[in-house]
Scaffold this motif. Structure first.
Motif, mmCIF file in Angstrom:
data_model
loop_
_atom_site.group_PDB
_atom_site.id
_atom_site.type_symbol
_atom_site.label_atom_id
_atom_site.label_comp_id
_atom_site.label_asym_id
_atom_site.label_seq_id
_atom_site.Cartn_x
_atom_site.Cartn_y
_atom_site.Cartn_z
ATOM 1 N N HIS A 74 49.170 35.033 35.469
ATOM 2 C CA HIS A 74 49.567 33.941 37.079
ATOM 3 C C HIS A 74 47.564 34.358 37.427
ATOM 4 C CE1 HIS A 74 50.584 34.267 40.878
ATOM 5 N NE2 HIS A 74 51.875 33.424 40.672
ATOM 6 N N TRP A 75 47.588 35.024 37.659
ATOM 7 C CA TRP A 75 46.024 34.697 37.843
ATOM 8 C C TRP A 75 44.541 33.984 37.213
ATOM 9 C CZ3 TRP A 75 41.201 35.208 36.094
ATOM 10 C CH2 TRP A 75 39.466 35.357 36.936
ATOM 11 N N LEU A 76 45.244 33.604 36.027
ATOM 12 C CA LEU A 76 44.456 32.510 35.250
ATOM 13 C C LEU A 76 44.587 31.071 34.917
ATOM 14 C CD1 LEU A 76 41.885 32.420 33.687
ATOM 15 C CD2 LEU A 76 43.664 32.581 31.804
ATOM 16 N N THR A 77 45.844 31.294 35.870
ATOM 17 C CA THR A 77 46.653 29.537 35.612
ATOM 18 C C THR A 77 46.290 29.571 37.226
ATOM 19 O OG1 THR A 77 48.844 30.495 35.773
ATOM 20 C CG2 THR A 77 48.040 30.305 34.198
ATOM 21 N N GLY A 78 46.148 29.804 38.506
ATOM 22 C CA GLY A 78 46.526 29.536 39.912
ATOM 23 C C GLY A 78 45.273 29.100 39.994
ATOM 24 N N ARG A 79 44.451 29.789 39.180
ATOM 25 C CA ARG A 79 42.702 29.127 39.093
ATOM 26 C C ARG A 79 42.592 27.768 38.429
ATOM 27 N NH1 ARG A 79 43.111 33.315 41.369
ATOM 28 N NH2 ARG A 79 41.733 34.620 42.230
ATOM 29 N N LEU A 80 43.374 27.743 37.390
ATOM 30 C CA LEU A 80 43.035 27.083 36.209
ATOM 31 C C LEU A 80 44.251 25.384 37.073
ATOM 32 C CD1 LEU A 80 43.242 27.979 32.786
ATOM 33 C CD2 LEU A 80 41.649 26.675 34.173
ATOM 34 N N THR A 81 44.800 25.387 37.585
ATOM 35 C CA THR A 81 46.022 24.340 37.963
ATOM 36 C C THR A 81 45.678 23.504 39.315
ATOM 37 O OG1 THR A 81 47.832 26.097 37.436
ATOM 38 C CG2 THR A 81 48.935 24.125 39.694
ATOM 39 N N VAL A 87 53.326 22.237 34.259
ATOM 40 C CA VAL A 87 53.825 23.501 33.768
ATOM 41 C C VAL A 87 53.648 25.359 34.380
ATOM 42 C CG1 VAL A 87 54.556 24.252 31.913
ATOM 43 C CG2 VAL A 87 54.632 22.195 31.560
ATOM 44 N N PHE A 88 52.046 25.212 34.499
ATOM 45 C CA PHE A 88 51.713 25.821 34.989
ATOM 46 C C PHE A 88 52.355 26.215 36.585
ATOM 47 C CE2 PHE A 88 47.095 25.445 32.112
ATOM 48 C CZ PHE A 88 48.380 26.042 30.754
ATOM 49 N N ALA A 89 52.372 25.138 37.420
ATOM 50 C CA ALA A 89 52.556 25.716 38.658
ATOM 51 C C ALA A 89 54.098 26.166 38.611
ATOM 52 C CB ALA A 89 52.714 24.297 39.569
ATOM 53 N N ARG A 90 55.145 25.235 37.400
ATOM 54 C CA ARG A 90 56.282 25.959 37.687
ATOM 55 C C ARG A 90 56.231 27.148 36.596
ATOM 56 N NH1 ARG A 90 59.998 21.700 37.811
ATOM 57 N NH2 ARG A 90 61.965 23.452 37.295
ATOM 58 N N ALA A 91 55.928 27.354 35.962
ATOM 59 C CA ALA A 91 56.355 28.474 35.790
ATOM 60 C C ALA A 91 55.360 29.349 36.019
ATOM 61 C CB ALA A 91 54.979 28.963 34.340
ATOM 62 N N ARG A 92 54.305 29.702 36.729
ATOM 63 C CA ARG A 92 54.171 30.821 37.985
ATOM 64 C C ARG A 92 55.173 31.341 38.713
ATOM 65 N NH1 ARG A 92 49.802 29.608 41.333
ATOM 66 N NH2 ARG A 92 49.247 31.772 41.371
ATOM 67 N N VAL A 93 55.485 30.145 39.245
ATOM 68 C CA VAL A 93 56.451 30.334 40.488
ATOM 69 C C VAL A 93 58.080 31.582 39.701
ATOM 70 C CG1 VAL A 93 58.690 29.160 41.992
ATOM 71 C CG2 VAL A 93 56.737 28.521 41.732
ATOM 72 N N VAL A 95 52.086 39.638 45.464
ATOM 73 C CA VAL A 95 52.140 37.740 44.760
ATOM 74 C C VAL A 95 52.682 37.325 45.908
ATOM 75 C CG1 VAL A 95 52.335 35.931 43.759
ATOM 76 C CG2 VAL A 95 51.152 37.870 43.030
ATOM 77 N N ALA A 96 53.843 37.618 45.804
ATOM 78 C CA ALA A 96 55.045 37.536 47.758
ATOM 79 C C ALA A 96 54.329 37.691 48.808
ATOM 80 C CB ALA A 96 56.434 37.732 46.485
ATOM 81 N N LEU A 97 54.461 38.732 48.464
ATOM 82 C CA LEU A 97 53.718 38.999 50.099
ATOM 83 C C LEU A 97 52.646 38.316 50.311
ATOM 84 C CD1 LEU A 97 54.872 42.815 50.613
ATOM 85 C CD2 LEU A 97 56.378 40.827 51.161
ATOM 86 N N GLY A 98 51.906 37.684 49.493
ATOM 87 C CA GLY A 98 50.878 36.818 49.821
ATOM 88 C C GLY A 98 48.691 37.960 50.027
ATOM 89 N N THR A 99 49.693 38.887 49.291
ATOM 90 C CA THR A 99 48.092 40.144 50.009
ATOM 91 C C THR A 99 47.623 40.321 48.565
ATOM 92 O OG1 THR A 99 50.394 41.754 49.119
ATOM 93 C CG2 THR A 99 49.956 41.533 51.611
ATOM 94 N N GLY A 100 48.138 39.258 47.613
ATOM 95 C CA GLY A 100 47.274 39.382 46.451
ATOM 96 C C GLY A 100 48.222 39.499 44.863
ATOM 97 N N GLY A 101 46.880 40.420 44.207
ATOM 98 C CA GLY A 101 47.864 40.966 42.757
ATOM 99 C C GLY A 101 46.693 41.088 41.936
ATOM 100 N N GLN A 102 46.464 40.998 40.487
ATOM 101 C CA GLN A 102 45.496 41.294 40.246
ATOM 102 C C GLN A 102 44.160 40.260 40.180
ATOM 103 O OE1 GLN A 102 46.686 41.959 35.844
ATOM 104 N NE2 GLN A 102 44.683 41.458 34.755
ATOM 105 N N HIS A 103 43.793 41.219 39.589
ATOM 106 C CA HIS A 103 41.737 40.243 39.327
ATOM 107 C C HIS A 103 41.248 39.864 41.003
ATOM 108 C CE1 HIS A 103 41.668 40.009 35.001
ATOM 109 N NE2 HIS A 103 43.187 39.673 35.146
ATOM 110 N N ASP A 104 41.938 40.906 42.005
ATOM 111 C CA ASP A 104 41.808 40.613 43.487
ATOM 112 C C ASP A 104 40.087 41.104 43.688
ATOM 113 O OD1 ASP A 104 43.747 39.854 44.201
ATOM 114 O OD2 ASP A 104 44.628 41.403 44.732
#
Length: 254
Positions: free
Chosen positions: A19-26, A224-230, A245-254
């Motif tokens: 989720h973190w990596l594809t969020g940076r790449l997409t 595909v990455f955008a759909r997969a993240r959701v 992530v859902a609450l917008g407070t981050g996740g891994q790699h913050d």
């Protein structure tokens, strides 16, 4: 070397890392697809000369052909991830397989639509039960079948496995689409762009076509990455990283 690849594969297959990596790449992939696609379309629609037989009507190939290639590539990608998901039970592969189905269906629908538009002035009809056209239509039905089966079962992982079986069964249609112009008498023209040997298309037309094809491949992965993240956040909703992530407070790699 093998241990390094295995460790990398398992790390990338971790839901928070994916989720973190594809969020940076997409976003970068979408931007690259738009820029490369714009250059390719300008080269094909504006710079390339008119065809000596089809005049300017041939220019639809700069949309039709890359989308046709993508319709096959997307199905192969979906089936490959379906196989990995069924054999090794990897959650990310399940999600990637299901996320690629709507994108592949989109490219297939564009292929059929542009093929009909091109066929009308060339063949005098919008549709004919030509081997290439018919097998491409079957490909669209297979995509829709995978999407429908996936959404018909409430349990997401059970739904993905059932749809994965259908995707693997349908892979037999991919070589039929590709080789139909060689196996049967068909109105559809033969292959003009070759990976091995010279292409039967002028270089002034070839480079824009290849650029648009590159853009569609990049756009495919971005979509595909955008759909997969959701889908991943929905599936992992009970876990701490997904809640963040859902609450917008981050996740891994913050």
């Amino acid at each position: 070397m093998m241990n390094t690849l295995t460790l990398w594969f398992h790390k990338f297959g971790s839901p928070p890392t994916f989720h973190w990596l594809t969020g940076r790449l997409t976003p970068w992939l979408f931007a690259a697809a738009l820029i490369i696609g714009a250059v390719g379309l300008y080269g094909g629609l504006v710079l390339a000369p008119a065809d000596y037989q089809q005049s300017d009507a041939y220019r639809i190939i700069f949309i039709h052909v890359p989308c046709a290639w993508m319709s096959l590539f997307a199905y192969f990608f979906m089936a490959a991830n379906a196989f990995i998901a069924l054999v090794w039970r990897i959650k990310i592969s399940e999600i990637l397989a299901m996320a690629s189905a709507p994108v592949g269906a989109f490219f297939t629908a564009i292929t059929l639509a542009t093929g009909s538009i091109w066929g009308k002035p060339m063949w005098g009809t919008w549709w004919t039960w030509d081997a290439r056209l018919t097998s491409e239509l079957v490909l669209l039905f297979l995509y829709l079948g995978v999407i429908g089966l996936y959404n018909a079962i409430e349990d997401r992982r059970q739904a993905a496995r059932a749809a994965a079986f259908l995707a693997l069964i349908g892979i037999v249609n991919v070589p039929i689409v590709h080789f139909s112009v060689n196996w049967w008498n068909t109105l559809h023209q033969g292959t003009t762009v070759r990976l091995i040997g010279p292409s039967r298309i002028d270089s002034s037309m070839l480079w824009p076509l290849l650029l648009v094809a590159l853009a569609t491949h990049i756009w495919f992965f971005a979509s595909v990455f955008a759909r997969a993240r959701v889908s991943l956040v929905e599936l992992e909703g009970g876990k701490e990283w997904a809640r963040k992530v859902a609450l917008g407070t981050g996740g891994q790699h913050d």
